[in-house]
Design a protein around this motif. Structure first.
Motif, PDB file in Angstrom:
ATOM      1  N   TYR A  15       0.863  -1.176   0.000  1.00  0.00           N
ATOM      2  CA  TYR A  15       0.000   0.000   0.000  1.00  0.00           C
ATOM      3  C   TYR A  15       0.900   1.227   0.000  1.00  0.00           C
ATOM      4  O   TYR A  15       1.732   1.396   0.883  1.00  0.00           O
ATOM      5  N   CYS A  16       0.740   2.090  -1.018  1.00  0.00           N
ATOM      6  CA  CYS A  16       1.660   3.216  -1.176  1.00  0.00           C
ATOM      7  C   CYS A  16       1.212   4.396  -0.312  1.00  0.00           C
ATOM      8  O   CYS A  16       0.059   4.826  -0.389  1.00  0.00           O
ATOM      9  N   THR A  17       2.126   4.929   0.485  1.00  0.00           N
ATOM     10  CA  THR A  17       1.769   5.947   1.470  1.00  0.00           C
ATOM     11  C   THR A  17       1.917   7.378   0.967  1.00  0.00           C
ATOM     12  O   THR A  17       1.640   8.311   1.721  1.00  0.00           O
ATOM     13  N   ASN A  18       2.323   7.577  -0.287  1.00  0.00           N
ATOM     14  CA  ASN A  18       2.486   8.963  -0.743  1.00  0.00           C
ATOM     15  C   ASN A  18       1.141   9.672  -0.896  1.00  0.00           C
ATOM     16  O   ASN A  18       1.097  10.885  -1.118  1.00  0.00           O
ATOM     17  N   VAL A  19       0.035   8.917  -0.767  1.00  0.00           N
ATOM     18  CA  VAL A  19      -1.287   9.552  -0.795  1.00  0.00           C
ATOM     19  C   VAL A  19      -1.547  10.336   0.483  1.00  0.00           C
ATOM     20  O   VAL A  19      -2.501  11.127   0.538  1.00  0.00           O
ATOM     21  N   HIS A  20      -0.717  10.137   1.506  1.00  0.00           N
ATOM     22  CA  HIS A  20      -0.891  10.837   2.777  1.00  0.00           C
ATOM     23  C   HIS A  20       0.238  11.847   2.973  1.00  0.00           C
ATOM     24  O   HIS A  20       1.405  11.536   2.722  1.00  0.00           O
ATOM     25  N   PRO A  21      -0.063  13.052   3.431  1.00  0.00           N
ATOM     26  CA  PRO A  21       0.990  14.051   3.648  1.00  0.00           C
ATOM     27  C   PRO A  21       1.838  13.714   4.869  1.00  0.00           C
ATOM     28  O   PRO A  21       1.315  13.431   5.947  1.00  0.00           O
ATOM     29  N   ALA A  22       3.150  13.727   4.689  1.00  0.00           N
ATOM     30  CA  ALA A  22       4.093  13.546   5.803  1.00  0.00           C
ATOM     31  C   ALA A  22       5.463  13.978   5.312  1.00  0.00           C
ATOM     32  O   ALA A  22       6.047  13.338   4.442  1.00  0.00           O
ATOM     33  N   VAL A  29       5.879   8.050  10.894  1.00  0.00           N
ATOM     34  CA  VAL A  29       5.552   7.088  11.954  1.00  0.00           C
ATOM     35  C   VAL A  29       4.064   7.165  12.303  1.00  0.00           C
ATOM     36  O   VAL A  29       3.402   6.141  12.520  1.00  0.00           O
ATOM     37  N   GLY A  30       3.529   8.381  12.323  1.00  0.00           N
ATOM     38  CA  GLY A  30       2.115   8.553  12.630  1.00  0.00           C
ATOM     39  C   GLY A  30       1.204   7.860  11.633  1.00  0.00           C
ATOM     40  O   GLY A  30       0.125   7.370  11.991  1.00  0.00           O
ATOM     41  N   GLN A  31       1.630   7.810  10.368  1.00  0.00           N
ATOM     42  CA  GLN A  31       0.828   7.145   9.342  1.00  0.00           C
ATOM     43  C   GLN A  31       0.642   5.651   9.620  1.00  0.00           C
ATOM     44  O   GLN A  31      -0.364   5.069   9.235  1.00  0.00           O
ATOM     45  N   LEU A  32       1.619   5.066  10.286  1.00  0.00           N
ATOM     46  CA  LEU A  32       1.558   3.619  10.527  1.00  0.00           C
ATOM     47  C   LEU A  32       0.338   3.262  11.365  1.00  0.00           C
ATOM     48  O   LEU A  32      -0.374   2.296  11.072  1.00  0.00           O
ATOM     49  N   GLY A  33       0.109   4.051  12.401  1.00  0.00           N
ATOM     50  CA  GLY A  33      -1.026   3.783  13.271  1.00  0.00           C
ATOM     51  C   GLY A  33      -2.338   4.327  12.739  1.00  0.00           C
ATOM     52  O   GLY A  33      -3.404   3.749  12.968  1.00  0.00           O
ATOM     53  N   THR A  34      -2.274   5.433  12.011  1.00  0.00           N
ATOM     54  CA  THR A  34      -3.495   6.074  11.525  1.00  0.00           C
ATOM     55  C   THR A  34      -4.083   5.377  10.313  1.00  0.00           C
ATOM     56  O   THR A  34      -5.310   5.256  10.185  1.00  0.00           O
ATOM     57  N   TYR A  35      -3.222   4.910   9.414  1.00  0.00           N
ATOM     58  CA  TYR A  35      -3.706   4.338   8.161  1.00  0.00           C
ATOM     59  C   TYR A  35      -3.307   2.863   7.975  1.00  0.00           C
ATOM     60  O   TYR A  35      -4.158   2.011   7.733  1.00  0.00           O
ATOM     61  N   ALA A  36      -2.007   2.599   8.056  1.00  0.00           N
ATOM     62  CA  ALA A  36      -1.507   1.282   7.631  1.00  0.00           C
ATOM     63  C   ALA A  36      -2.007   0.149   8.524  1.00  0.00           C
ATOM     64  O   ALA A  36      -2.497  -0.878   8.021  1.00  0.00           O
ATOM     65  N   GLU A  37      -1.872   0.293   9.822  1.00  0.00           N
ATOM     66  CA  GLU A  37      -2.287  -0.792  10.713  1.00  0.00           C
ATOM     67  C   GLU A  37      -3.795  -1.059  10.635  1.00  0.00           C
ATOM     68  O   GLU A  37      -4.214  -2.225  10.542  1.00  0.00           O
ATOM     69  N   LEU A  52       6.596   2.994   1.192  1.00  0.00           N
ATOM     70  CA  LEU A  52       6.774   4.267   1.886  1.00  0.00           C
ATOM     71  C   LEU A  52       7.264   5.351   0.945  1.00  0.00           C
ATOM     72  O   LEU A  52       8.089   5.104   0.056  1.00  0.00           O
ATOM     73  N   TRP A  53       6.754   6.578   1.161  1.00  0.00           N
ATOM     74  CA  TRP A  53       7.361   7.758   0.568  1.00  0.00           C
ATOM     75  C   TRP A  53       8.084   8.506   1.677  1.00  0.00           C
ATOM     76  O   TRP A  53       7.480   8.858   2.686  1.00  0.00           O
ATOM     77  N   LEU A  54       9.368   8.718   1.494  1.00  0.00           N
ATOM     78  CA  LEU A  54      10.190   9.449   2.456  1.00  0.00           C
ATOM     79  C   LEU A  54      10.666  10.728   1.790  1.00  0.00           C
ATOM     80  O   LEU A  54      11.513  10.702   0.900  1.00  0.00           O
ATOM     81  N   ALA A  55      10.113  11.860   2.207  1.00  0.00           N
ATOM     82  CA  ALA A  55      10.526  13.144   1.658  1.00  0.00           C
ATOM     83  C   ALA A  55      12.005  13.409   1.961  1.00  0.00           C
ATOM     84  O   ALA A  55      12.609  12.749   2.819  1.00  0.00           O
ATOM     85  N   ARG A  56      12.571  14.364   1.254  1.00  0.00           N
ATOM     86  CA  ARG A  56      13.994  14.646   1.379  1.00  0.00           C
ATOM     87  C   ARG A  56      14.425  14.807   2.836  1.00  0.00           C
ATOM     88  O   ARG A  56      15.450  14.243   3.252  1.00  0.00           O
TER      89      ARG A  56
END
Length: 304
Positions: A15-22, A29-37, A52-56
């Protein structure tokens, strides 16, 4: 999630996380509990893959702190999540109010793109599950099509050669294989699989290849069987596939259809449009441009 291919290999679905702002590590880390889990729990599976999308800034923080990578890996494991791929296309600001062409900056003629990709490849090597055969990073199709000078092409070739050398070093240091796939996208230097074969000729296929986005393939009116055969004949591997969708308008000249399409036009992201008619594919760089009267596509063939 994992599936076993008929050839016996394991296919990872993420599941690609770049759809969520971070744009910072706390946000990731917050996305893991809010969306992924919660998604994993709803699916009723023991393990869910994340792209995962990891910004610069996140990549910088993790590259500088191996312990932070270890903590992130442990947190993923605790939540029943795993990472075998990273989305290295957006560099930063992917959820800014207006992104459009900024998503292609820096491009592969710039060292900033090389440095970012090396950093996230290094991070991915530290996140990979012990039993994963390899990891992948998807990247932009070199650049937006213009400007793209001979000097930019030369610099990009140098950077891809350096990227390959660094991926080899990552394997030597960590024992983990990370490969990079360049994602053909309408309007870019690598627009189609035919462009990929031309622009990536000479790269080391052990380390570099293509990220095949199904939406982009459809928008370009490429037939999947022919596209796959073209890449295979060129010895260019598919490092990663992205399952995504494109809109199709069978009769774009119809007022009701155009009204429905106008509802999909928005100011954050590009929505490239292609029209197939009379044996040719015509292009508009964005849905807004396709719909405007002075710059519209003729509308005598289907749009994607």
């Amino acid at each position: 999630m994992r599936f076993r291919h008929p050839d016996g290999s394991i296919v990872h679905l993420a599941y690609c996380t770049n759809v969520h702002p971070a744009e910072d590590l706390d946000g990731v880390v917050g996305q893991l509990g809010t969306y992924a889990e919660p998604i994993r729990e709803k699916l009723g599976v023991d393990r869910l893959g994340l792209g995962l999308w990891l910004a610069r800034d996140v990549a910088t923080a993790l590259t500088a702190d191996a312990a932070a990578v270890g903590r992130l890996r442990a947190d993923l494991h605790r939540r029943g999540l795993e990472v075998v791929t990273l989305n290295g296309f957006p560099y930063q600001g992917f959820h800014a109010p207006v992104v459009k062409h900024a998503v292609y900056s820096p491009d592969w003629s710039e060292r900033a793109r090389l440095a970012y990709t090396i950093d996230i490849a290094q991070v991915l090597a530290g996140l990979l599950p012990d039993d994963a055969a390899q990891g992948s990073v998807s990247s932009l199709p070199l650049a937006w099509r213009a400007p793209w000078t001979g000097e930019q092409r030369r610099m990009a070739a140098e950077h891809l050669a350096e990227l390959t050398a660094r991926l080899v070093k990552i394997r030597a240091a960590t024992g983990r294989v990370v490969r990079v796939g360049f994602e053909p996208e309408p309007g870019c230097v690598i627009d189609t699989t035919e462009d990929a074969v031309r622009e990536l000729a000479g790269v080391d296929p052990e380390w570099l290849g293509v990220c095949l986005d199904i939406c982009h393939l459809a928008v370009a009116f490429e037939e999947p069987r022919a596209a796959l055969a073209r890449l295979a004949a060129a010895g260019l591997p598919i490092v990663k596939t992205q399952a995504s969708c494109a809109l199709e308008a069978a009769d774009p000249a119809d007022p009701a259809t155009r009204a429905a399409l106008s509802a999909a036009a928005e100011q954050r992201f590009l929505h490239q449009v292609r029209e197939h008619a009379a044996g040719a594919v015509r292009a508009a760089d964005d849905l807004d441009a396709a719909l405007r009267g002075d710059r519209a596509l003729p509308g005598d063939g289907p749009w994607r």
